[in-house]
Enzyme design. Structure first.
Site: not given
Ligand code: NAP
Ligand code: SF4
Length: 685
Positions: A180, A182, A230, A268, A270, A355, A357, A400
């Site tokens: 990795e 190290y 490893r 790491h 990469a 997310q 871990c 939930a």
């Molecule tokens: P979000 O992350 O809060 O993003 C919402 C987007 O909408 C932002 O880009 C915001 O940008 C825009 N927005 C908010 N209010 C607005 C308005 N009134 N008019 C126009 N644009 C507006 O929400 P999300 O994309 O729905 O995701 C929700 C949650 O899902 C996140 O908190 C995240 O934790 C989770 N999630 C995570 C992943 C991941 O890959 N880790 C994937 C999917 C979902 P501006 O306000 O700058 O315009």
């Molecule tokens: Fe996600 Fe890590 Fe849990 Fe696997 S161990 S489900 S990668 S948080």
């Protein structure tokens, strides 16, 4: 509690399904009960003496689960090898009592455990870092000091001292972390080793460090002590090790006295994902397979092995002698027991999201698991039989609600789960359709089985109203979210689609698309539209082509280029803020999502003001100018609003209501928080 398992989930003769996985491994002086290695994972509990009772409880749970061999998170052999200031070390006798808590806890359950010795070299986040040469890594801020020859021997002595202390503390062996990127890796390749003394120049000199470490540990600790090495089999960085060098090192490490060789994939630094969910399952086991033919000691395969079926395939096809699973053991400590009992569908599968871990580890929080909030919190979040059995209604079968319903029922409560739609899963039903997020299917499957096992009364296609809920002792409101509707002129235009309809393919989407919102969902939608149904996360060959990996090249990436193919659509992703798009994405996943969208030529526009949507497309104002994006569709991914209409009437009727997940906080809907809140409230009722 009676467990109800459907016929479909029960394998009649588990041994006939996983004979290789469950077969013991005889190491001569000791025997491992099966072929499952719980790989090393830094949890954050290793860093402070006061956390060792928690660390011991965490490992004890995995030993109870019958894992064949456990490897701890990394411990530095000295201060120069620290990962972070005052991070985990094993360097003196005064540290032995805390380690004995760990080894005793594991041995009490007939488990075996090795301590990982990890010297960070230039990857350390502190000013005392040392390495082969004074070359700073691209991912850490401190330039290392180049060691003198004497200095290198002092590090070797520290490894040996650490191994001897581990033996005294009761560990069954050690794993020498040689991959990795190290410290040891930094000596092996010319990328980081510019020396011209006995530790530099020719490969035989560059590999002297790990060979001396293994040889001297064997001499110091005797024959009856496990030494895992490893070995970095595929560096995935330019000027990494050639395949011939990897084989030469493997043979020398075997001759030096190693018991087992574990595979290491990717430094790491990469620039491609190696363990994240878009990586196909068992993508790298072919590397281990190629290596295995050159040595006579058992070899361990790693990365993205997360089900007993995949593990069995790897072993049955002769690719490896053992499989390493680290995160899957966070997700379900009972993985091996469930496989042995012929209940693979009862396993809570790791979805490789990182997310709770790795993202926690890299942000200095104690690790846990998105699908199992008890991980590393075994003594804090306990699930005991209920003292008084209650009737509990759970509204909403998203993450939930599912966590709350199954946990409450497991405790003995009578639980009814109401879901308005025809299927359980909530937002996970969207996530599972995103290329690279197919693993979400597994979490839904796990909960489907868990609902049956715990006897939850599931009422699908049923919108609960306050009247129906009145009869219950407690009500858990997990009614989730609804997409935010924007107030932009033309928002009712036929070009406009909300993200749910887009992902559920309820609407045809054209070739030019603007996405309003650059949060997690905006990124998911972009990924979905770019790939048009084809996912390179399902086939290792597609994945290698996409990221430019060629196993026959030095380090797997010398003279190669990613070949993402032609994107299915032309996409613009917009946000009003001027910050980096996807800023809130995970520490270890955000860069991957940004890289894939970049390869898909997605245009990111920030600081946008939305003017109107009409026949011509989306009209915006940006950089003090009006601009028209001539798009076929506008997909709105602008966040959500909580659905809580039941709260008021229930509270007015004096019912005890507990609001969790997106219904509690729409601004940060997050499966990790949702499952944790569901489990915590159910554990407390
Ligand atoms: P979000 O992350 O809060 O993003 C919402 C987007 O909408 C932002 O880009 C915001 O940008 C825009 N927005 C908010 N209010 C607005 C308005 N009134 N008019 C126009 N644009 C507006 O929400 P999300 O994309 O729905 O995701 C929700 C949650 O899902 C996140 O908190 C995240 O934790 C989770 N999630 C995570 C992943 C991941 O890959 N880790 C994937 C999917 C979902 P501006 O306000 O700058 O315009
Ligand atoms: Fe996600 Fe890590 Fe849990 Fe696997 S161990 S489900 S990668 S948080």
């Amino acid at each position: 509690m009676s467990a109800i398992i459907t016929a479909a989930t029960v394998l009649r003769d588990p041994m006939s399904h996983y004979p290789n996985l469950l077969e013991p491994l005889d190491l001569g002086f000791t025997r491992l009960k099966n072929r499952v290695l719980m790989g090393s994972m830094h949890t954050g509990l290793e860093d402070k003496a006061k956390d060792f009772p928690r660390l011991a409880a965490y490992f004890a749970e995995r030993a109870k689960g019958n894992v064949g061999l456990i490897v701890t998170g990394g411990f530095a052999p000295n201060i120069a090898g620290w990962l972070t200031p005052f991070g985990s070390t094993l360097m003196g006798r005064w540290q032995l009592p805390r380690h004995r808590l760990v080894t005793d806890a594991v041995h009490q359950h007939d488990g075996k455990i090795c301590l990982q010795i990890l010297h960070s070299g230039r990857y350390g986040y502190h000013p005392l870092v040392v390495s082969a040469s004074a070359i700073k890594s691209p991912i850490t801020p401190f330039k290392p000091k180049a060691l003198s020859v004497k200095g290198v021997y002092r590090q070797i002595d520290a490894y040996v001292r650490c191994a001897r202390l581990a033996q005294k503390a009761g560990y069954d062996g050690v794993e020498v972390m040689g991959s990795e990127g190290y410290f040891i890796n930094q000596f092996l390749v010319e990328r980081t080793n510019k020396r011209n003394d006995e530790f530099g120049g020719d490969y035989s000199n560059r590999m002297r460090l790990p060979v001396e470490i293994v040889k001297r540990i064997r001499q110091a600790c005797g024959e009856n002590f496990i030494i895992i090495y490893r070995l970095s089999m595929l560096d995935l960085v330019p000027r990494g090790s050639s395949w011939d060098e990897v084989i030469q090192l493997g043979k020398a490490i075997e001759a030096a006295g190693a018991t087992l060789i574990n595979s290491g994939i990717g430094w790491h630094e990469a620039r491609m994902p190696t363990i994240l969910t878009p990586v196909p399952r068992a993508a790298f086991t072919e590397v281990t397979n190629r290596f295995r033919q050159h040595v006579n000691i058992p070899v361990i395969a790693v990365n993205r092995i997360n089900t007993p079926e995949i593990a069995e395939q790897v072993l049955a096809s002769g690719q490896a002698d053992m499989v390493s699973m680290a995160r899957p053991m966070l997700a379900d400590p009972q993985f091996v027991n469930k496989a042995r009992a012929g209940k693979p569908d009862s396993i809570n599968t790791c979805i490789a999201c990182n997310q709770a871990c790795l993202d926690h580890t890299f942000t200095k929080q104690t690790a846990s698991c998105l699908v199992n909030p008890q991980a590393c919190h075994e003594t804090i979040l306990t699930i005991e039989p209920a003292k008084q059995v209650k009737s509990i209604a759970v509204v909403g079968a998203g993450p939930a609600g599912l966590a709350a319903a199954t946990c409450a029922a497991e405790r003995g409560h009578r639980v009814t789960l109401f879901e308005g739609s025809s299927e359980i899963g909530g937002q996970f039903n969207l996530a599972k359709r995103i290329p690279g997020k197919e693993e979400f299917h597994e979490t839904i499957r796990y909960y489907r089985v868990r609902l049956e096992e715990t006897g939850v009364d599931v009422q699908l296609n049923t919108r609960a109203d306050a009247g129906m809920l009145n009869q219950f002792d407690e009500i858990i409101l997990a009614s989730g979210v609804t997409p935010r509707v924007l107030n932009i002129p033309g928002i009712d235009h036929h070009k406009v689609v909300d993200y749910m309809d887009c992902i559920n393919q309820k609407r045809e989407i054209g070739e030019k698309v603007a996405i309003i919102g650059a949060g997690g969902i905006g990124f998911d939608v972009a990924e979905f539209l770019l790939h048009a149904g084809h996912s390179n996360s399902l086939d290792p060959q597609d994945y290698f082509r996409y990221w430019g990996v060629d196993l026959d090249q030095r380090g797997g990436v010398e003279n190669t280029k990613p070949a993402p193919g032609k994107p299915a659509r032309q996409i613009w992703m917009l946000q009003r803020k001027t910050t980096k798009p996807g800023k809130g994405l995970g520490k270890t996943s955000g860069w991957v999502h940004r890289a894939t969208l970049k390869m898909g030529k997605v245009k990111m526009l920030t600081g946008v003001a939305y003017q109107k949507i009409d026949e011509h497309g989306l009209h915006i104002h940006i950089d003090q100018q009006d601009q028209l994006l001539e798009v076929d569709n506008v997909v709105v991914c602008a966040g959500q609003l909580s659905v809580t209409e039941l709260l008021e009437p229930l509270e007015a009727a004096g019912k005890p209501v507990h609001v969790i997940g997106g219904a509690l906080l729409a601004a940060e809907i997050d499966a990790k928080r949702a499952i944790k809140e569901g489990t915590e409230i159910a554990a407390a009722l």
